[in-house]
Design an enzyme around this catalytic site. Structure first.
Site, short mmCIF file in Angstrom:
data_model
loop_
_atom_site.label_atom_id
_atom_site.label_comp_id
_atom_site.label_asym_id
_atom_site.label_seq_id
_atom_site.Cartn_x
_atom_site.Cartn_y
_atom_site.Cartn_z
N ASP A 257 -52.23 3.66 7.12
CA ASP A 257 -52.64 4.02 8.47
C ASP A 257 -51.50 4.58 9.32
O ASP A 257 -51.63 5.67 9.89
CB ASP A 257 -53.28 2.79 9.12
CG ASP A 257 -53.56 2.94 10.61
OD1 ASP A 257 -53.53 4.08 11.11
OD2 ASP A 257 -53.85 1.92 11.26
N ASP B 120 -63.70 11.39 1.92
CA ASP B 120 -65.00 11.62 1.28
C ASP B 120 -65.07 10.84 -0.03
O ASP B 120 -64.20 10.97 -0.89
CB ASP B 120 -65.18 13.11 1.01
CG ASP B 120 -66.62 13.49 0.66
OD1 ASP B 120 -67.27 12.73 -0.09
OD2 ASP B 120 -67.08 14.55 1.12
N ASP C 132 -54.01 3.51 14.08
CA ASP C 132 -55.34 3.50 14.71
C ASP C 132 -56.45 3.18 13.71
O ASP C 132 -57.63 3.37 14.01
CB ASP C 132 -55.62 4.85 15.38
CG ASP C 132 -55.48 6.03 14.42
OD1 ASP C 132 -55.20 5.80 13.22
OD2 ASP C 132 -55.65 7.18 14.87
N HIS D 209 -68.31 11.33 3.60
CA HIS D 209 -69.05 12.50 3.13
C HIS D 209 -70.01 12.99 4.20
O HIS D 209 -71.03 12.37 4.48
CB HIS D 209 -69.82 12.16 1.86
CG HIS D 209 -70.50 13.35 1.24
ND1 HIS D 209 -69.81 14.47 0.83
CD2 HIS D 209 -71.81 13.58 0.97
CE1 HIS D 209 -70.66 15.34 0.34
NE2 HIS D 209 -71.87 14.84 0.41
N SER E 180 -72.46 19.30 2.15
CA SER E 180 -72.72 18.75 0.80
C SER E 180 -73.40 19.81 -0.07
O SER E 180 -72.84 20.89 -0.25
CB SER E 180 -73.55 17.47 0.90
OG SER E 180 -73.60 16.79 -0.33
N VAL F 57 -56.90 4.72 10.86
CA VAL F 57 -57.33 5.96 10.21
C VAL F 57 -56.22 6.48 9.31
O VAL F 57 -55.08 6.65 9.77
CB VAL F 57 -57.70 7.04 11.25
CG1 VAL F 57 -58.14 8.32 10.55
CG2 VAL F 57 -58.80 6.54 12.17
N ASP G 222 -49.04 8.60 9.62
CA ASP G 222 -49.17 9.84 10.40
C ASP G 222 -48.54 9.70 11.78
O ASP G 222 -48.67 10.60 12.62
CB ASP G 222 -50.64 10.25 10.53
CG ASP G 222 -51.45 9.27 11.37
OD1 ASP G 222 -51.04 8.09 11.47
OD2 ASP G 222 -52.50 9.67 11.91
#
Length: 562
Positions: free
Chosen positions: A248, A427, A255, A473, A201, A257, A251
């Site tokens: 999700d 983020d 999962d 983040h 950061s 994500v 990709d």
């Protein structure tokens, strides 16, 4: 290759250090005899009376996102110094490993928000790997004080000394003194000590401030989610959850994500969820904005996703544009939360109020208006053009201090330095496209005559960028708990710097959720993750259409935004 004499000398020093106990070196008298000389940094004098020393045994750390769980002993040292003619006091804080654990390494750490350090949170990073770890208070009045505590001096009067200390000078001085102190403390002044930096950061921006200005200072640098364009940084939850649900599996693995936010941008039409029902349970607390009476509880909410709500979300994802439709800045990736855009509920008036980020508000009040207040009570009459004007003013005013995007890193590269740059793809504070844009700026400036693939290969020799699927983040993401996070970056960097082991992929671990403990690999930009063979194997693939979604052209400004 080192000569036999230097190898013998290093071995002798190692034997001497290993034979020394922590108690025998962790004393005020010992430290006083090994303070860096007053002339090491021109104009800087040590304050011998400020030295405080104590031994710490069996310290333990766990649950960090920046380093693995560990136990260790260390010598805790603080002292101060002053600059000639300023009558100031700058405090530095060093943790030194037990003599038998020292591996001839030094590590500087950075800050968060308007703080130039994170207290002792990041100091274990170095100790775990046999390094002396350092932090500074920047001369702001103590380790718990931040730049916004002393900026401006008075209404209308800047504090330039503090500004430049925060911008780059304090970390630079911390690092020079720390590396020298490590050599003196362990009687290793004639032995190579590797110098590292790690933080996230604001701390990521701190790291870039050093690479860009002091190319021969560090052997290796880790910059996480850096807030480098300082002047630019500053019902939705339902839409985020729907976005995650749709994107999700893009990709190749379902999962929870969103590992391919670029494919999400290419394939997900946000308007398709208009009319979907939702329910949000009541919760306590009033959000991140300024506290008000009656904000103790958020009531339960239900209804359907509206066209207006989707339009707000889409406008955020599309990035800031001025009144002529020109791009001012980039924005979050699809799948990130809209935390910085949420409102707060006032139970006294039964209404939703504006929630203004304090960090963003302070930039306007303290750094643009030079007013000694953190309160930006209203955004009445603030337009997109107003925001653009604030950004441009801040960019111009702080180009040489806080704005940290200089793309020519030739000196750092020529001195053999290595960079691991990582950024959470979800983020919600500093958009990851900011890091991609800077990486591409460095590539285009330093390798203008090479093809794209040739320039990427050249960059990979010394600078690699990794996007962390689903991560928020500087941390994992509660909304995507099955996402991995890289907690051993410093070990990877050390192996690259000292042993030449190039990190083609970056090690990461799933820290929670259904996949807790699973080890994964992060792809080095511009390659992107794709699961194949029924989601049993992850590959790093080249996808031009996806890469193009990360590219932004800021045509609202007459000069280049690096």
């Amino acid at each position: 290759m080192r000569s036999p004499l230097s190898i013998l000398s290093a071995a002798s020093v190692a034997a001497l250090v290993a034979a020394t106990s922590l108690d025998s070196v962790c004393t005020v008298d010992y430290v006083l005899a090994r303070l860096p000389a007053d002339d090491l940094i021109p104009g800087v004098s040590m304050n011998a009376e400020s030295v405080v020393v104590n031994s710490v045994y069996n310290a333990s750390v766990s649950g960090s996102y920046d380093y693995p769980d560990a136990s260790f002993d260390y010598c805790n040292v603080t002292f101060s110094y002053t600059h000639a003619g300023l009558n100031d006091t700058v405090n530095v804080w060093y943790w030194l490993p037990a003599p038998d654990s020292f591996q001839y390494r030094y590590l500087s750490t950075g800050g968060s928000g308007y703080a130039i350090n994170t207290l002792s949170t990041e100091l274990p990073s170095g100790i775990i790997y046999g390094a002396v770890s350092g932090a500074t208070d920047g001369g702001f009045g103590g380790f718990t004080s931040a730049l916004d505590d002393i900026f401006p001096l008075e209404n209308g009067t800047s504090n330039y000394e503090a500004l430049y200390m925060f911008g780059y000078e304090a970390i630079h001085e911390l690092s020079i003194l720390g590396k020298e102190f490590a050599g003196l403390f362990f009687n290793a002044s004639n032995t190579k000590i590797y110098s590292y930096y790690q933080s996230c950061s604001e701390g990521g921006r701190d790291g870039w401030s050093q690479v860009q200005r002091f190319g021969d200072q560090f052997d290796g640098v880790i910059t996480g989610a850096p807030a480098i364009r300082f002047a630019f940084q500053q019902l939705l939850e339902v839409i985020v959850n729907e976005t995650i649900s749709y994107c999700d599996p893009l990709d190749g693995r379902t999962d929870g994500v969103v590992a391919r936010s670029d494919l999400c941008r290419l394939n997900f039409n946000m308007s398709s969820i208009v009319g979907k029902p939702y329910y949000c349970a009541a919760s306590s607390g009033g959000g991140s904005g300024p506290a008000k009476r009656g904000m103790s509880t958020t009531p339960a909410q239900n209804g359907t996703i509206t066209k207006a709500g989707v339009e707000v979300a889409q406008a955020i994802i599309d990035g800031l544009k001025d009144s002529q439709g020109r791009q001012v800045y980039l924005s979050y990736q699809m799948g990130a939360s809209f935390e910085d855009a949420t409102t707060v509920y006032d139970s006294e008036t039964a209404s939703w109020d504006l929630s203004i980020s304090q960090i963003g508000a302070e930039f306007v009040t303290r750094f643009l208006w030079l007013q000694d207040t953190s309160d930006l009570a209203s955004l009445d009459n603030v337009t997109y053009d107003t925001l653009k004007g604030w950004m441009y003013e801040g960019w111009q005013r702080y180009e040489d201090s806080l704005h940290t995007t200089w793309p020519d890193l030739t000196l750092f590269r020529e001195n053999g330095g290595k960079i691991i740059h990582y950024h959470g793809e979800a983020d919600n504070s500093v958009p990851p496209a900011s890091s991609v844009h800077y990486y591409e700026s460095v590539r285009s400036v330093m390798y203008p005559y090479l093809s794209y693939n040739e320039s990427i290969d050249s960059m990979h020799d010394w600078y690699r960028l990794y996007l962390v699927p689903g991560a928020a983040h500087c941390s994992p993401n509660d909304l995507q708990p099955n996402g991995p996070f890289p907690t051993t970056n410093l070990a990877t960097l050390i192996d690259w710097v000292e042993n030449g082991v190039e990190p083609v992929t970056l090690n990461a671990t799933v820290l929670s959720g259904d996949y807790e403990g699973e080890e994964q690999k992060l792809c080095s930009w511009p390659l992107r993750p794709l699961w194949v063979n029924n989601a049993t194997k992850m590959e790093c693939v080249y996808d031009q259409a996806s890469i193009d979604t990360w590219k932004w052209t800021f045509d609202a400004f007459p000069i280049t935004v690096w």
